[in-house]
Every structure is written in C-alpha cells, then in structure tokens.
Motif scaffolding. Structure first.
Motif, PDB file in Angstrom:
ATOM      1  N   ASP A 136       0.842  -1.195   0.000  1.00 26.80           N
ATOM      2  CA  ASP A 136       0.000   0.000   0.000  1.00 26.80           C
ATOM      3  C   ASP A 136       0.878   1.247   0.000  1.00 26.80           C
ATOM      4  OD1 ASP A 136      -2.235   1.630   0.137  1.00 26.80           O
ATOM      5  OD2 ASP A 136      -2.819   1.033   2.166  1.00 26.80           O
ATOM      6  N   SER A 171       3.688   0.712   2.921  1.00 32.38           N
ATOM      7  CA  SER A 171       3.339  -0.235   3.980  1.00 32.38           C
ATOM      8  C   SER A 171       2.962  -1.586   3.378  1.00 32.38           C
ATOM      9  CB  SER A 171       2.157   0.279   4.802  1.00 32.38           C
ATOM     10  OG  SER A 171       2.506   1.430   5.538  1.00 32.38           O
ATOM     11  N   ARG A 173       0.623  -4.173   4.303  1.00 31.94           N
ATOM     12  CA  ARG A 173      -0.494  -4.252   5.243  1.00 31.94           C
ATOM     13  C   ARG A 173      -0.696  -5.644   5.846  1.00 31.94           C
ATOM     14  NH1 ARG A 173      -1.661   0.933   6.718  1.00 31.94           N
ATOM     15  NH2 ARG A 173      -2.049   2.256   4.914  1.00 31.94           N
ATOM     16  N   ALA A 288      -5.702   1.241   2.159  1.00 30.69           N
ATOM     17  CA  ALA A 288      -6.292   0.617   3.348  1.00 30.69           C
ATOM     18  C   ALA A 288      -7.506   1.379   3.848  1.00 30.69           C
ATOM     19  CB  ALA A 288      -5.242   0.515   4.458  1.00 30.69           C
TER      20      ALA A 288
END
Length: 335
Positions: A136, A171, A173, A288
């Motif tokens: 992400d 990131s 996730r 997200a």
C-alpha cells in the motif's frame, strides 16, 4: 527556497532549485549535502537563500533540474519518526475491526520509529517480492527539523522546522498484524519510503503554512485515476509542533530528523468517514482506508492492494496547477 539533491555519493549533492522546479544551482561550495547544511543551518541558510535569489535572476551558472534524475533530498537521515496526526484514519482502522478508539488517542499522538538508512528517490520503483504482503502507499506531509532540546514545548519545537515536503510511506499491510501482535512495533512491514523531489522552507509556503499545518490539497492518483484529493490542513488533530514536542519529550532531537504526519485523512462535510474520489468525495491517501470504509459499509473490502505494474502519483499543487514539492511517482516492480 527549495532544496534538493542530485545523485552522487551515498548522501547526494546539494542543489538549490528554482521555484518552478525547472532549474537548479550547485550548492556544494556552501554545504556538500543537505545534512551538512542542516548541521550548520544558522550559517548555511542565509547563503543558500542568497544562492536561490541569484538562481531566480539567472545570475549564476545553472542546469536543468530533472525530477527523474534527482536523488531523495535526504537519501539517509539520522531519524525518521512517523506520527498519526489524522485521528480519523486511526478511528477507521479500529472501527473496521469493531473496536472503539480510546479517548487518549485524541490527546496523545501515536508515533513509530521508521527505518531512515535509505529514502528512495521520488521516481524509484516500489520493489515488491510478494503481492500477498498487501502493498500500500501512504501519502503524507513531512517536516525536517533542526536541533530540538529534550522537553521542548510545542512552540519551540515548531520553530525548529527547517523544511517541509512529501513522503510515500510504503506499507505492507498483511504483515502488520503479525508484527503488532508481538508488541514490539513495525519492522518488515515498513520498507523504504520515497521523498518528494524537493523540500521547501516554511517561508516559501507563505499562508499555506499556518499553525504547524500545510493548508493545501494532497493529490494522489492510482494508475492515472484520482484516488485522493484530501485537505492536509483539515482534520489534523496534532500539528507538527505537537508531534515534534512529543518526540522530544524524553530525548533531544538531532538536526536532519524527519517527522511525518501520518496518512492524511478527512471526514466528509457531514462528519462521516468520507467517500471515494470516484464517487465525488475527497477520497483517501492510502488504499487501506478505502478498504476500511468498504468493510464498514458493505461488510467486506473490494479494492485490491498494489500489484506489479501499478503506478502511484503524489503531489501538492499551487494555485496554478504547478507542483510545489515536485511529484512522487512510483511503479510497483516485482523482484
């Protein structure tokens, strides 16, 4: 003024960049690297400002500034501390899994210590070894500090802001839950982040920089389509002065420390969790968050995380549509 780094050595070569990001001038006679300038800011800043004025008047040798050839302004930093200033983002994370957000989160900032040994150039690919990791982007505002004494209050900490820019805090996730379950923070789930092509002094931002917040639209495009048009100055529970003071509560903070805002996140006009850009809303600054909203509304997330070939683009424009900090544009690359 606007400062950047060209490739050369592990810490780049410092340049002053024109306001339109078209030209730059070598600043090596003032400081070889941006970190060196930050270490001696009181002396270096005035000389760099003078160089920026000469560049604006085309009174010195200059060369084209190409964002694709630029290094991260700080290829290595002594510290990278990322806050979570937009409490709406944290609240959505918890709501999506049916948990209430503690009231303390509205008064005491969240912050994690990230890896600062390598910041990616603004056009470097996002290297991804396994799509199952849930890659992400996270579009954020960052500041770079001077020295901050331990125990500094909010106003003193805010006065230590030397530069402002953007970051894509990548990131993974699907690795985060397992790491957090150990109770010891992020490591593998936070690979290298990318910085904007230039960092900008607060005075250059004028009225857009007020109260320790950047009052501009943060634009995020995914595969050429608008994904987020969030307002960085809105819904920011903790300004940068507060974030830096939080970091300095128990230790001094060294010049060249990078402090992030966390994912920029807005509520909608009615106080709700916002709508996707495709539905006429402000959208989101990370995948997200859109998935969280889908889970809250529909019971399941639909939007996939990044895969090889996806392109993310992050920028803040001025009133004429020109990028203030340059553009972070990254393609996900399978490795």
């Amino acid at each position: 003024m606007k400062l950047g780094s060209l490739k050369g050595g592990r810490d780049g070569r410092l340049v002053v960049v024109s306001r339109d990001l078209a030209w730059c001038a070598d600043a090596g006679h003032i400081a070889p690297t941006l970190q060196a300038a930050l270490d001696d800011w009181e002396a270096a800043a005035a000389r760099l400002e003078s160089l920026a004025t000469d560049l604006a008047h085309e009174a010195i040798p200059m060369m084209r500034f190409h964002e694709r050839d630029a290094e991260a302004p700080l290829p290595r930093a002594f510290q990278w501390a990322d806050g979570s200033a937009y409490v709406n983002h944290v609240e959505l994370v918890r709501k999506a899994r049916g948990a209430e957000m503690p009231d303390s989160f509205r008064h005491d900032p969240l912050m994690y210590q990230g890896g600062s040994d390598r910041f990616l150039p603004p056009r470097a690919p996002i290297a991804l070894a396994d799509e199952a990791w849930g890659c992400d982007f996270e579009a954020e505002i960052v500041v770079v500090t001077g020295d901050v004494a331990q125990g500094a209050d909010r106003d003193t900490a805010l006065a230590a802001v030397r530069l402002v820019g953007l970051v894509n805090d990548v990131s993974l996730r699907n690795l985060i839950p397992g790491e957090l379950a150990k109770g010891f923070g992020f490591v593998q789930s936070k690979p290298a982040s990318a910085l904007s092509p230039v960092l900008v002094t607060p005075d250059e931002l004028g009225g857009w920089w007020q109260g320790g917040k950047l009052h501009r639209t943060l634009s995020v495009d995914l595969n050429g389509q608008p994904f987020g048009r969030t307002q960085a100055g809105e819904d920011m529970t903790f300004d940068f002065g507060t974030l830096i003071a939080h970091l300095a509560r128990t230790r001094s903070v060294g010049a060249g420390s990078i402090v992030g805002s966390g994912t920029v996140s807005n509520r909608d006009a009615g106080g709700g969790h916002g709508r996707p850009a495709a539905a006429g809303g402000l959208g989101y600054s990370c995948i997200a968050e859109q998935r969280m909203v889908e889970t809250i509304e529909d019971g399941a997330a639909r939007t996939p995380f990044l895969v090889a070939g996806d392109t993310v683009r992050i920028r803040v424009d001025d009133d004429h549509g020109h990028a203030v900090f340059g553009t972070i544009e990254q393609v996900v690359e399978a490795i």
